[in-house]
Design an enzyme around this catalytic site. Sequence first.
Site, PDB file in Angstrom:
ATOM      1  N   GLU A 161      44.694  -9.536  -7.592  1.00 52.21           N
ATOM      2  CA  GLU A 161      44.751  -8.950  -8.954  1.00 52.21           C
ATOM      3  C   GLU A 161      43.521  -9.332  -9.783  1.00 52.21           C
ATOM      4  OE1 GLU A 161      46.439  -6.805 -10.647  1.00 52.21           O
ATOM      5  OE2 GLU A 161      47.906  -6.334  -9.115  1.00 52.21           O
TER       6      GLU A 161
HETATM    7  C1  LIG Z   1      47.512 -11.998   0.335  1.00 49.88           C
HETATM    8  C2  LIG Z   1      46.753 -10.905  -0.352  1.00 49.88           C
HETATM    9  C3  LIG Z   1      47.428  -9.806  -0.841  1.00 49.88           C
HETATM   10  C4  LIG Z   1      46.732  -8.744  -1.401  1.00 49.88           C
HETATM   11  N1  LIG Z   1      47.397  -7.605  -1.757  1.00 49.88           N
HETATM   12  C5  LIG Z   1      46.684  -6.502  -2.100  1.00 49.88           C
HETATM   13  C6  LIG Z   1      47.329  -5.241  -2.285  1.00 49.88           C
HETATM   14  O1  LIG Z   1      48.546  -5.117  -2.160  1.00 49.88           O
HETATM   15  N2  LIG Z   1      46.562  -4.163  -2.594  1.00 49.88           N
HETATM   16  C7  LIG Z   1      45.211  -4.249  -2.727  1.00 49.88           C
HETATM   17  O2  LIG Z   1      44.585  -3.245  -3.002  1.00 49.88           O
HETATM   18  N3  LIG Z   1      44.570  -5.431  -2.572  1.00 49.88           N
HETATM   19  C8  LIG Z   1      45.271  -6.556  -2.249  1.00 49.88           C
HETATM   20  N4  LIG Z   1      44.634  -7.751  -2.061  1.00 49.88           N
HETATM   21  C9  LIG Z   1      43.179  -7.791  -2.174  1.00 49.88           C
HETATM   22  C10 LIG Z   1      42.670  -8.616  -3.324  1.00 49.88           C
HETATM   23  O3  LIG Z   1      42.877  -7.958  -4.526  1.00 49.88           O
HETATM   24  C11 LIG Z   1      41.191  -8.937  -3.012  1.00 49.88           C
HETATM   25  O4  LIG Z   1      41.176  -9.909  -1.989  1.00 49.88           O
HETATM   26  C12 LIG Z   1      40.440  -9.406  -4.223  1.00 49.88           C
HETATM   27  O5  LIG Z   1      40.279  -8.364  -5.142  1.00 49.88           O
HETATM   28  C13 LIG Z   1      39.069  -9.972  -3.857  1.00 49.88           C
HETATM   29  O6  LIG Z   1      38.362  -9.102  -3.043  1.00 49.88           O
HETATM   30  P1  LIG Z   1      37.682  -9.656  -1.701  1.00 49.88           P
HETATM   31  O7  LIG Z   1      38.715 -10.356  -0.922  1.00 49.88           O
HETATM   32  O8  LIG Z   1      36.958  -8.545  -1.065  1.00 49.88           O
HETATM   33  O9  LIG Z   1      36.660 -10.749  -2.204  1.00 49.88           O
HETATM   34  P2  LIG Z   1      35.201 -10.483  -2.802  1.00 49.88           P
HETATM   35  O10 LIG Z   1      35.248  -9.391  -3.804  1.00 49.88           O
HETATM   36  O11 LIG Z   1      34.222 -10.373  -1.679  1.00 49.88           O
HETATM   37  O12 LIG Z   1      34.945 -11.847  -3.574  1.00 49.88           O
HETATM   38  C14 LIG Z   1      34.556 -13.060  -2.908  1.00 49.88           C
HETATM   39  C15 LIG Z   1      34.116 -14.070  -3.980  1.00 49.88           C
HETATM   40  O13 LIG Z   1      32.958 -13.569  -4.668  1.00 49.88           O
HETATM   41  C16 LIG Z   1      33.197 -13.499  -6.073  1.00 49.88           C
HETATM   42  N5  LIG Z   1      32.575 -12.294  -6.622  1.00 49.88           N
HETATM   43  C17 LIG Z   1      32.669 -11.041  -6.157  1.00 49.88           C
HETATM   44  N6  LIG Z   1      31.982 -10.205  -6.953  1.00 49.88           N
HETATM   45  C18 LIG Z   1      31.445 -10.932  -7.930  1.00 49.88           C
HETATM   46  C19 LIG Z   1      30.641 -10.641  -9.073  1.00 49.88           C
HETATM   47  N7  LIG Z   1      30.265  -9.395  -9.349  1.00 49.88           N
HETATM   48  N8  LIG Z   1      30.291 -11.666  -9.867  1.00 49.88           N
HETATM   49  C20 LIG Z   1      30.688 -12.918  -9.620  1.00 49.88           C
HETATM   50  N9  LIG Z   1      31.449 -13.254  -8.568  1.00 49.88           N
HETATM   51  C21 LIG Z   1      31.829 -12.283  -7.735  1.00 49.88           C
HETATM   52  C22 LIG Z   1      34.705 -13.455  -6.223  1.00 49.88           C
HETATM   53  O14 LIG Z   1      35.133 -13.947  -7.484  1.00 49.88           O
HETATM   54  C23 LIG Z   1      35.175 -14.313  -5.060  1.00 49.88           C
HETATM   55  O15 LIG Z   1      35.189 -15.667  -5.425  1.00 49.88           O
HETATM   56  C24 LIG Z   1      45.325  -8.838  -1.543  1.00 49.88           C
HETATM   57  C25 LIG Z   1      44.661  -9.987  -1.104  1.00 49.88           C
HETATM   58  C26 LIG Z   1      45.350 -10.998  -0.496  1.00 49.88           C
HETATM   59  C27 LIG Z   1      44.586 -12.191   0.010  1.00 49.88           C
END
Ligand SMILES: Cc1cc2nc3c(=O)[nH]c(=O)nc-3n(C[C@H](O)[C@H](O)[C@H](O)COP(=O)(O)OP(=O)(O)OC[C@H]3O[C@@H](n4cnc5c(N)ncnc54)[C@H](O)[C@@H]3O)c2cc1C
Length: 607
Positions: free
Chosen positions: A458
């Site tokens: 979220e």
């Molecule tokens: C158990 C679980 C359930 C989930 N359920 C759902 C679901 O039902 N539906 C759905 O759509 N998604 C779901 N998600 C996805 C979740 O919303 C994403 O994992 C989250 O938005 C982060 O995206 P990412 O994992 O690609 O990490 P990334 O976006 O790659 O982020 C990695 C790190 O980099 C940082 N970062 C990224 N961009 C920036 C920036 N511009 N500036 C500064 N820092 C940055 C982040 O803060 C983080 O610390 C779920 C995830 C998990 C683990």
Amino acid sequence: MSLRPTLDFLLYHWLDAESLNQRERFADHSRETFDAVFDTCERIAREKYAPFNRTVDTQEPHFDGEKVILPQATHDAQKAYAASGMLSAAQDYEVGGMQLPYTVEAAANAFFAMASVSIGSGLLTTGNANLLMVHGTDAQKEVFAKNEFSGRFSGTMCLSEPQAGSSLSDVTTRAVPDGEGFEADPLGARYRLKGNKMWISAGEHELADNIIHLVLAKIPGPDGKLIAGTRGISLFIVPKKMVNPQGELTGVRNDVALAGLNHKLGWRGTTNTLLNFGEGKYPVDGQAGAVGYLVGKPHEGLRCMFHMMNEARIGVGMAATMLGMAGYYASLDYAKNRPQGRPVGVGGKDAAQPQIRIIEHADVKRMLLAQKAYCEGALALELYCARLVDEHHTAGGQAADDARLLLEVLTPIAKSWPSEWCLEANSLAIQVHGGYGYTRDFPVEQYWRDNRLNMIHEGTHGIQAMDLLGRKVLMEGGRGLQLLAARINATIEKAIQQPELAEHANALGKALQHVGSATKAAWATGEPGEALANAVPYMQAFGHTVLAWTWLDVALAGLSLPQDAPQAGRMGAMRYFYHYELPKIDAWLKVVETRDLTCADLPEEAF
Ligand SMILES: Cc1cc2nc3c(=O)[nH]c(=O)nc-3n(C[C@H](O)[C@H](O)[C@H](O)COP(=O)(O)OP(=O)(O)OC[C@H]3O[C@@H](n4cnc5c(N)ncnc54)[C@H](O)[C@@H]3O)c2cc1C
């Protein structure tokens, strides 16, 4: 240890939730009807959720080649939750809802989150169906939303992709019109979707007759290319199994395939999936491509999704809070029963004396009081924000608009503060248990693992912080921040007249000024790279100030009640917050106001 007295105090005494039934929408309700909902939810949580929290952790979802298998307990919990009517608690009577205030719905869901946060995925189904009730067509409401409210179908939110998590503008799932007359389908304009969605919670299971995916995808422009940025994103209903306009299953499987299950640190009761849309595994009418029905207008998908964000984020904050609370109660119970060590007197320890219980050691009390201050404070904040949702929807006029704007500013805190500090509470709960806390013989390690998710989904912690400092405190000329400051000042004015609170009221006034001046200093050069480099420390300081306000207001409300043990507990937690926590904000704000670039400027090779 029961949650109920704490909840009752906060809801009825502090927030005056009963007064909501003076609004037309809630006129049929009373404290009795609210209490009846809490009784039911408390009972179902005690009987169908809590006993199976470890079961769903150890019996992870698995795929047998055809189906995803979940423990029987998950099926039973899901059924009991649907039967309670909670899936449509806040909806109109006409669609089978209870027209409950959101404040009461959120409080009732707290029992389930505390008993077993991952066993049920009801909040996702409710969020999905609520969105359709606002943005869907009549047919979409009838066929999809209503069947979700009854528990016949369940729902998901498909935003993330393997390469697009925080940055949703980079989604590449593509949606193209499904042939001639695609706009005439009774269930909505019909498209074919192709792409991969990662991390989809409750994306595959046998808990309901059908799974209704809400999917973000891009409709290509006239040149066949995807439109860059979030502007190109549209929203689609993609059912796992095809349905006719009467909502009956047609027997045709839609082209949505499970590519794999993710094996998680915690929250294992809910399946988490990688889904392939439209790869041709289940062709519909002989053609590859998942059938999806457009929701709202093309290119307005994110706007529709964000409609649900405030409530979804309060839901995450509440889950984090209740996991913290579960750990607090477990460690309190343990500390009252574990004999270890002897008191230190002026002459040292007397080994001839019997051991004392660890709750008698000052450091263990510190760890318990920290948990109480974090978790009960967070619960108060979540309920306050839930009440703002009701104000926004039902107060009308200026009060409704103020509630909207206050929510904008407070939502990043409501989501992130409990995710960080109630997780810290879980860590302290493990510490109180000593070595036993590090084993699976006690529940606290699972609470920590389950809670670790909340800083990630979220919107990650970092993304929430940038939303707060980069957007929310600036929007509408900073009026949201001014509104919040006015409410904090109103509490200060009352508290300063109470001898036992005056010192804390002064400290809160200084903290508020410091947040205000640091906000200005962060943006003094107008350079986002400088302002936002320390967005997380800013959010931590902002959150601690909001929680200090919450605690002062809660303590103030308690002064009119008998000065009994619960009020002594509230005063103790409030003092803990002012003595041990609030002073931290000066360090956090220092790097913000000096626009410290220690981290931002370090070259990659130097790491
Ligand atoms: C158990 C679980 C359930 C989930 N359920 C759902 C679901 O039902 N539906 C759905 O759509 N998604 C779901 N998600 C996805 C979740 O919303 C994403 O994992 C989250 O938005 C982060 O995206 P990412 O994992 O690609 O990490 P990334 O976006 O790659 O982020 C990695 C790190 O980099 C940082 N970062 C990224 N961009 C920036 C920036 N511009 N500036 C500064 N820092 C940055 C982040 O803060 C983080 O610390 C779920 C995830 C998990 C683990």
